[in-house]
Design an enzyme around this catalytic site. Structure first.
Site, PDB file in Angstrom:
ATOM      1  N   HIS A  77      -2.459   4.902  -4.396  1.00 46.78           N
ATOM      2  CA  HIS A  77      -3.508   5.308  -3.429  1.00 46.78           C
ATOM      3  C   HIS A  77      -2.985   5.412  -2.021  1.00 46.78           C
ATOM      4  O   HIS A  77      -3.236   5.985  -1.114  1.00 46.78           O
ATOM      5  CB  HIS A  77      -4.713   4.337  -3.386  1.00 46.78           C
ATOM      6  CG  HIS A  77      -4.331   2.717  -3.423  1.00 46.78           C
ATOM      7  ND1 HIS A  77      -4.010   2.147  -4.531  1.00 46.78           N
ATOM      8  CD2 HIS A  77      -4.393   1.876  -2.292  1.00 46.78           C
ATOM      9  CE1 HIS A  77      -3.632   0.860  -4.050  1.00 46.78           C
ATOM     10  NE2 HIS A  77      -3.834   0.734  -2.898  1.00 46.78           N
ATOM     11  N   GLY A 108       2.695   2.010  -1.241  1.00 40.78           N
ATOM     12  CA  GLY A 108       2.780   1.427   0.251  1.00 40.78           C
ATOM     13  C   GLY A 108       4.104   1.050   0.677  1.00 40.78           C
ATOM     14  O   GLY A 108       4.843   1.506   1.821  1.00 40.78           O
ATOM     15  N   THR A 109       4.813   0.110  -0.197  1.00 36.08           N
ATOM     16  CA  THR A 109       6.279  -0.501   0.251  1.00 36.08           C
ATOM     17  C   THR A 109       7.296   0.135  -0.285  1.00 36.08           C
ATOM     18  O   THR A 109       8.511   0.015  -0.172  1.00 36.08           O
ATOM     19  CB  THR A 109       6.297  -1.666  -0.006  1.00 36.08           C
ATOM     20  OG1 THR A 109       6.153  -2.072  -1.464  1.00 36.08           O
ATOM     21  CG2 THR A 109       5.190  -2.750   0.879  1.00 36.08           C
ATOM     22  N   GLY A 110       7.084   0.863  -1.528  1.00 34.58           N
ATOM     23  CA  GLY A 110       7.692   1.308  -2.472  1.00 34.58           C
ATOM     24  C   GLY A 110       8.570   0.259  -3.607  1.00 34.58           C
ATOM     25  O   GLY A 110       9.092   0.789  -4.385  1.00 34.58           O
ATOM     26  N   GLY A 114       6.661  -1.690  -5.484  1.00 35.02           N
ATOM     27  CA  GLY A 114       6.072  -1.792  -6.942  1.00 35.02           C
ATOM     28  C   GLY A 114       6.585  -0.623  -7.792  1.00 35.02           C
ATOM     29  O   GLY A 114       6.858  -0.866  -8.877  1.00 35.02           O
ATOM     30  N   MET A 115       6.463   0.608  -7.047  1.00 28.89           N
ATOM     31  CA  MET A 115       7.071   1.804  -7.739  1.00 28.89           C
ATOM     32  C   MET A 115       8.517   1.441  -8.471  1.00 28.89           C
ATOM     33  O   MET A 115       9.014   1.575  -9.852  1.00 28.89           O
ATOM     34  CB  MET A 115       7.058   3.066  -7.081  1.00 28.89           C
ATOM     35  CG  MET A 115       5.569   3.245  -6.930  1.00 28.89           C
ATOM     36  SD  MET A 115       4.753   4.110  -8.266  1.00 28.89           S
ATOM     37  CE  MET A 115       3.459   4.898  -7.773  1.00 28.89           C
ATOM     38  N   ARG A 159      34.525   5.174  -8.533  1.00 27.29           N
ATOM     39  CA  ARG A 159      34.272   3.932  -8.553  1.00 27.29           C
ATOM     40  C   ARG A 159      32.779   3.842  -8.781  1.00 27.29           C
ATOM     41  O   ARG A 159      32.317   2.849  -9.194  1.00 27.29           O
ATOM     42  CB  ARG A 159      34.725   3.085  -7.356  1.00 27.29           C
ATOM     43  CG  ARG A 159      34.130   3.595  -5.950  1.00 27.29           C
ATOM     44  CD  ARG A 159      34.577   2.847  -4.866  1.00 27.29           C
ATOM     45  NE  ARG A 159      34.021   3.025  -3.643  1.00 27.29           N
ATOM     46  CZ  ARG A 159      34.005   3.984  -2.822  1.00 27.29           C
ATOM     47  NH1 ARG A 159      34.724   5.332  -3.392  1.00 27.29           N
ATOM     48  NH2 ARG A 159      33.508   3.941  -1.539  1.00 27.29           N
ATOM     49  N   HIS A 160      31.911   4.645  -8.089  1.00 27.15           N
ATOM     50  CA  HIS A 160      30.538   4.665  -8.371  1.00 27.15           C
ATOM     51  C   HIS A 160      30.106   4.678  -9.661  1.00 27.15           C
ATOM     52  O   HIS A 160      29.033   4.091 -10.307  1.00 27.15           O
ATOM     53  CB  HIS A 160      29.838   5.321  -7.241  1.00 27.15           C
ATOM     54  CG  HIS A 160      30.237   5.203  -6.046  1.00 27.15           C
ATOM     55  ND1 HIS A 160      30.020   3.978  -5.284  1.00 27.15           N
ATOM     56  CD2 HIS A 160      30.793   5.760  -4.943  1.00 27.15           C
ATOM     57  CE1 HIS A 160      30.326   4.127  -4.088  1.00 27.15           C
ATOM     58  NE2 HIS A 160      30.921   5.219  -4.025  1.00 27.15           N
TER      59      HIS A 160
HETATM   60  C1  RB5 Z   1      -1.146  -1.223  -2.393  1.00 24.94           C
HETATM   61  O1  RB5 Z   1      -1.929  -1.957  -1.310  1.00 24.94           O
HETATM   62  C2  RB5 Z   1       0.322  -1.595  -2.285  1.00 24.94           C
HETATM   63  O2  RB5 Z   1       0.364  -2.856  -2.912  1.00 24.94           O
HETATM   64  C3  RB5 Z   1       1.066  -0.851  -2.957  1.00 24.94           C
HETATM   65  O3  RB5 Z   1       1.181   0.593  -2.370  1.00 24.94           O
HETATM   66  C4  RB5 Z   1       2.794  -1.032  -3.090  1.00 24.94           C
HETATM   67  O4  RB5 Z   1       3.245  -1.465  -1.812  1.00 24.94           O
HETATM   68  C5  RB5 Z   1       3.099  -2.218  -4.009  1.00 24.94           C
HETATM   69  O5  RB5 Z   1       4.347  -2.510  -4.037  1.00 24.94           O
END
Ligand code: RB5
Length: 143
Positions: free
Chosen positions: A9, A66-68, A70-71, A132-133
């Site tokens: 989201h 949001g922070t990258g 989690g993905m 090397r990479h």
């Molecule tokens: C969503 O609120 C947030 O947790 C998600 O986008 C992400 O930042 C998780 O790592």
């Protein structure tokens, strides 16, 4: 290129704009993300994208939350994925040049869209340096 994109989201707006940008540049884009700003769980979108990149059905992927983190954490559970988090163009360049990241991960809540699209452009146009990479990334898989 065949590029997959996924988002939760927090990444809907950037995802939608990036699909337009990438399509205009001639890429074939597959959308694995949500189209809604209703709260959802990033892993539900990261795993299908990772599987498609791992299988070779796609050349590369882009993931946005949001922070990258989690993905990135979810994507990197897949052996064939090197998902790299970037928040400026220098890191976007290095994550391809040094880490050969096959998924670029971006933190929508901490970068402007202008920065996001610049990172995508740099990441797509940078070549892996090898040498090397290549040795280093060959030591990453557990199996
Ligand atoms: C969503 O609120 C947030 O947790 C998600 O986008 C992400 O930042 C998780 O790592």
């Amino acid at each position: 290129m065949k590029i997959g994109i996924c988002n939760d989201h927090a990444g809907v707006e950037y995802k939608q704009k990036l699909i337009k940008y990438l399509s205009c540049k001639g890429h074939e884009v597959t959308d694995f993300g949500t189209g809604s700003t209703e709260m959802c769980d990033y892993a539900d979108f990261a795993h299908p994208l990772a599987s498609a990149v791992e299988s070779g059905a796609l050349d590369a992927g882009i993931a946005i939350c949001g922070t990258g983190n989690g993905m990135a954490i979810t994507l990197n559970k897949h052996q064939g994925i090197r998902a790299g988090l970037a928040w400026n163009t220098a890191i976007a360049r290095l994550v391809k040049g040094h880490n050969n990241a096959n998924v670029l991960v971006m933190p929508a809540r901490f970068v402007s869209y202008r920065m996001a699209v610049s990172m995508v452009r740099v990441w797509l146009t940078t070549a892996f340096e090898g040498g090397r990479h290549a040795r280093r990334i060959s030591k990453i898989p557990l199996a």
